[in-house]
Write a protein that holds these residues in place. Structure first.
Motif, PDB file in Angstrom:
ATOM      1  N   PRO A   1     -15.441  13.862  -4.671  1.00 24.60           N
ATOM      2  CA  PRO A   1     -14.329  12.893  -4.637  1.00 24.60           C
ATOM      3  C   PRO A   1     -13.009  13.490  -4.160  1.00 24.60           C
ATOM      4  CG  PRO A   1     -15.623  12.604  -6.625  1.00 24.60           C
ATOM      5  CD  PRO A   1     -16.132  13.856  -5.961  1.00 24.60           C
ATOM      6  N   TRP A   2     -12.854  14.793  -4.185  1.00 24.38           N
ATOM      7  CA  TRP A   2     -11.619  15.428  -3.738  1.00 24.38           C
ATOM      8  C   TRP A   2     -11.665  15.797  -2.255  1.00 24.38           C
ATOM      9  CZ3 TRP A   2     -14.238  16.202  -8.197  1.00 24.38           C
ATOM     10  CH2 TRP A   2     -13.589  15.792  -9.369  1.00 24.38           C
ATOM     11  N   GLY A   3     -12.769  15.479  -1.598  1.00 26.38           N
ATOM     12  CA  GLY A   3     -12.876  15.711  -0.166  1.00 26.38           C
ATOM     13  C   GLY A   3     -13.555  17.010   0.241  1.00 26.38           C
ATOM     14  N   GLN A   4     -13.868  17.850  -0.711  1.00 23.46           N
ATOM     15  CA  GLN A   4     -14.496  19.129  -0.381  1.00 23.46           C
ATOM     16  C   GLN A   4     -15.931  18.921   0.096  1.00 23.46           C
ATOM     17  OE1 GLN A   4     -13.286  22.734  -0.983  1.00 23.46           O
ATOM     18  NE2 GLN A   4     -14.972  22.865   0.482  1.00 23.46           N
ATOM     19  N   LEU A   5     -16.244  19.479   1.263  1.00 21.94           N
ATOM     20  CA  LEU A   5     -17.604  19.447   1.797  1.00 21.94           C
ATOM     21  C   LEU A   5     -18.345  20.684   1.319  1.00 21.94           C
ATOM     22  CD1 LEU A   5     -17.155  18.284   5.488  1.00 21.94           C
ATOM     23  CD2 LEU A   5     -18.609  17.183   3.794  1.00 21.94           C
TER      24      LEU A   5
ATOM     25  N   VAL B   1     -20.438  11.480  -1.431  1.00 21.13           N
ATOM     26  CA  VAL B   1     -20.980  11.095  -0.130  1.00 21.13           C
ATOM     27  C   VAL B   1     -21.786  12.261   0.422  1.00 21.13           C
ATOM     28  CG1 VAL B   1     -20.471  10.257   2.181  1.00 21.13           C
ATOM     29  CG2 VAL B   1     -19.000   9.596   0.274  1.00 21.13           C
ATOM     30  N   TYR B   2     -22.975  11.956   0.890  1.00 19.06           N
ATOM     31  CA  TYR B   2     -23.861  12.963   1.466  1.00 19.06           C
ATOM     32  C   TYR B   2     -23.880  12.785   2.984  1.00 19.06           C
ATOM     33  CZ  TYR B   2     -25.331  14.126  -3.205  1.00 19.06           C
ATOM     34  OH  TYR B   2     -25.336  14.554  -4.515  1.00 19.06           O
ATOM     35  N   PHE B   3     -23.594  13.874   3.681  1.00 19.08           N
ATOM     36  CA  PHE B   3     -23.574  13.855   5.139  1.00 19.08           C
ATOM     37  C   PHE B   3     -24.658  14.762   5.699  1.00 19.08           C
ATOM     38  CE2 PHE B   3     -19.920  11.400   6.218  1.00 19.08           C
ATOM     39  CZ  PHE B   3     -18.978  11.593   5.230  1.00 19.08           C
ATOM     40  N   CYS B   4     -25.243  14.280   6.765  1.00 14.27           N
ATOM     41  CA  CYS B   4     -26.116  15.077   7.608  1.00 14.27           C
ATOM     42  C   CYS B   4     -25.311  15.404   8.866  1.00 14.27           C
ATOM     43  CB  CYS B   4     -27.350  14.238   7.944  1.00 14.27           C
ATOM     44  SG  CYS B   4     -28.351  14.816   9.293  1.00 14.27           S
TER      45      CYS B   4
ATOM     46  N   LEU C   1       0.520   6.965  13.730  1.00 18.23           N
ATOM     47  CA  LEU C   1      -0.014   6.514  12.451  1.00 18.23           C
ATOM     48  C   LEU C   1      -1.507   6.824  12.338  1.00 18.23           C
ATOM     49  CD1 LEU C   1       1.725   3.031  12.032  1.00 18.23           C
ATOM     50  CD2 LEU C   1       2.405   5.224  11.039  1.00 18.23           C
ATOM     51  N   GLY C   2      -2.226   6.713  13.442  1.00 10.64           N
ATOM     52  CA  GLY C   2      -3.670   6.934  13.453  1.00 10.64           C
ATOM     53  C   GLY C   2      -4.080   8.368  13.245  1.00 10.64           C
ATOM     54  N   ASP C   3      -3.103   9.276  13.232  1.00 10.76           N
ATOM     55  CA  ASP C   3      -3.415  10.683  12.961  1.00 10.76           C
ATOM     56  C   ASP C   3      -3.547  10.954  11.467  1.00 10.76           C
ATOM     57  OD1 ASP C   3      -1.165  11.753  15.606  1.00 10.76           O
ATOM     58  OD2 ASP C   3      -3.318  11.290  15.692  1.00 10.76           O
ATOM     59  N   SER C   4      -3.239   9.969  10.653  1.00 15.97           N
ATOM     60  CA  SER C   4      -3.411  10.119   9.208  1.00 15.97           C
ATOM     61  C   SER C   4      -4.885  10.333   8.901  1.00 15.97           C
ATOM     62  CB  SER C   4      -2.908   8.868   8.486  1.00 15.97           C
ATOM     63  OG  SER C   4      -1.527   8.715   8.646  1.00 15.97           O
ATOM     64  N   ALA C   5      -5.195  11.439   8.245  1.00 21.87           N
ATOM     65  CA  ALA C   5      -6.601  11.799   8.023  1.00 21.87           C
ATOM     66  C   ALA C   5      -6.668  13.051   7.176  1.00 21.87           C
ATOM     67  CB  ALA C   5      -7.311  12.047   9.354  1.00 21.87           C
ATOM     68  N   LEU C   6      -7.882  13.405   6.805  1.00 20.68           N
ATOM     69  CA  LEU C   6      -8.159  14.697   6.178  1.00 20.68           C
ATOM     70  C   LEU C   6      -8.574  15.654   7.297  1.00 20.68           C
ATOM     71  CD1 LEU C   6      -8.591  16.322   3.500  1.00 20.68           C
ATOM     72  CD2 LEU C   6     -10.985  15.555   3.594  1.00 20.68           C
ATOM     73  N   TYR C   7      -7.882  16.761   7.426  1.00 20.41           N
ATOM     74  CA  TYR C   7      -8.196  17.744   8.460  1.00 20.41           C
ATOM     75  C   TYR C   7      -8.927  18.909   7.804  1.00 20.41           C
ATOM     76  CZ  TYR C   7      -5.492  15.043  11.689  1.00 20.41           C
ATOM     77  OH  TYR C   7      -5.046  14.017  12.496  1.00 20.41           O
ATOM     78  N   LEU C   8     -10.124  19.144   8.290  1.00 18.33           N
ATOM     79  CA  LEU C   8     -11.009  20.137   7.703  1.00 18.33           C
ATOM     80  C   LEU C   8     -11.190  21.318   8.641  1.00 18.33           C
ATOM     81  CD1 LEU C   8     -13.645  17.571   6.457  1.00 18.33           C
ATOM     82  CD2 LEU C   8     -12.255  19.006   4.959  1.00 18.33           C
ATOM     83  N   CYS C   9     -11.196  22.484   8.070  1.00 14.32           N
ATOM     84  CA  CYS C   9     -11.454  23.711   8.803  1.00 14.32           C
ATOM     85  C   CYS C   9     -12.808  24.247   8.349  1.00 14.32           C
ATOM     86  CB  CYS C   9     -10.346  24.721   8.520  1.00 14.32           C
ATOM     87  SG  CYS C   9     -10.634  26.363   9.190  1.00 14.32           S
TER      88      CYS C   9
ATOM     89  N   THR D   1     -24.568  28.328   9.975  1.00 17.70           N
ATOM     90  CA  THR D   1     -24.175  27.631   8.754  1.00 17.70           C
ATOM     91  C   THR D   1     -22.659  27.569   8.698  1.00 17.70           C
ATOM     92  OG1 THR D   1     -26.135  28.414   7.601  1.00 17.70           O
ATOM     93  CG2 THR D   1     -24.323  27.617   6.248  1.00 17.70           C
ATOM     94  N   GLN D   2     -22.125  26.361   8.617  1.00 18.90           N
ATOM     95  CA  GLN D   2     -20.680  26.157   8.569  1.00 18.90           C
ATOM     96  C   GLN D   2     -20.220  25.957   7.125  1.00 18.90           C
ATOM     97  OE1 GLN D   2     -18.428  25.550  11.742  1.00 18.90           O
ATOM     98  NE2 GLN D   2     -20.023  27.072  12.033  1.00 18.90           N
ATOM     99  N   TYR D   3     -19.147  26.630   6.761  1.00 21.89           N
ATOM    100  CA  TYR D   3     -18.570  26.503   5.427  1.00 21.89           C
ATOM    101  C   TYR D   3     -17.182  25.888   5.574  1.00 21.89           C
ATOM    102  CZ  TYR D   3     -22.343  29.664   4.208  1.00 21.89           C
ATOM    103  OH  TYR D   3     -23.574  30.230   4.045  1.00 21.89           O
ATOM    104  N   PHE D   4     -16.948  24.805   4.819  1.00 24.92           N
ATOM    105  CA  PHE D   4     -15.715  24.061   4.986  1.00 24.92           C
ATOM    106  C   PHE D   4     -14.682  24.404   3.917  1.00 24.92           C
ATOM    107  CE2 PHE D   4     -16.252  20.904   8.352  1.00 24.92           C
ATOM    108  CZ  PHE D   4     -17.599  21.079   8.645  1.00 24.92           C
TER     109      PHE D   4
END
Lengths: 110, 114
Positions: free
Chosen positions: A39-43, A84-87, B83-91, B102-105
């Protein structure tokens, strides 16, 4: 580009139930991963599974690359499995990006 | 070992402004990728960097740019915010090689554009 479809989009289960999540992809892949987004967004990585079967505790996954699908099994569900589960897949031509599916939202009711 | 770290965790900007997001990969990892996740959707690939060179770019406008530093950390820059740039940005941090493996976020940076 490669297309990734997940089903079902939503799943509501009682605690203790088992579930199967499916991921279909449109082309051959050399990388497939399953993630759980809390829920906090962590993948959180669950499996790296471009082919074959793996198990980790109550979770297991199977990828049949020749038929272009992968399954994630969750047994004896707990409320902490909600999320949420992602593939996500990388196409076989190695364009070095992950293409994510639309996800399955799992809700476990106590 | 520390996982992937990102800063800041939250950010509020107004339209037209510029933003810089930062990411530090897992120690020993040389590959960093950036993803944008809009509410209700899966993450979308923006960039991948390996050994300080761009290895892949997603379908994003030139307002988006990134770079990787000698210590393998990375910055994502977005100019002229919409406005459409509002989002969660993940590395995401990869292994020692350039392939996704294997990717770790990281925990992500939540950007709100008003």
């Amino acid at each position: 580009g490669i297309q990734v479809e997940q089903s079902p989009p939503d799943l509501i289960l009682q605690e203790g139930a088992n579930s199967t999540l499916r991921c279909n992809f449109s082309d051959s892949v050399n990388n497939l991963q399953w993630f759980h987004q809390n829920p906090w967004g962590q993948l959180i990585n669950l499996f790296y599974i471009p082919s074959g079967t793996k198990q980790n505790g109550r979770l297991s996954a199977t990828t049949v690359a020749t038929e272009r699908y992968s399954l994630l099994y969750i047994s004896s569900s707990q409320t902490t499995d909600s999320g949420v589960y992602f593939c996500a897949v990388e196409g076989d031509f190695g364009n070095e990006k992950l293409t994510f599916g639309t996800g399955t939202r799992l809700t476990i009711i106590p | 070992d520390a996982g992937v770290t990102q800063s800041p965790t939250h950010l509020i900007k107004t339209r037209g402004q510029h933003v810089t997001l930062r990411c530090s990969p897992i120690s020993g990892h040389k590959s960093v990728s950036w993803y944008q996740q809009v509410l209700g959707q899966g993450p979308q690939f923006i960039f991948q960097y390996y050994e300080k060179e761009e290895r892949g770019r997603g379908n994003f406008p030139d307002r988006f740019s990134a770079r990787q530093f000698p210590n393998y950390s990375s910055e994502l820059n977005v100019n002229a915010l919409l406005l459409g740039d509002s989002a969660l940005y993940l590395c995401a941090s990869g292994g020692e090689g350039p392939s996704t493996d294997t990717q770790y976020f990281g925990p992500g940076t939540r950007l709100t554009v008003l």
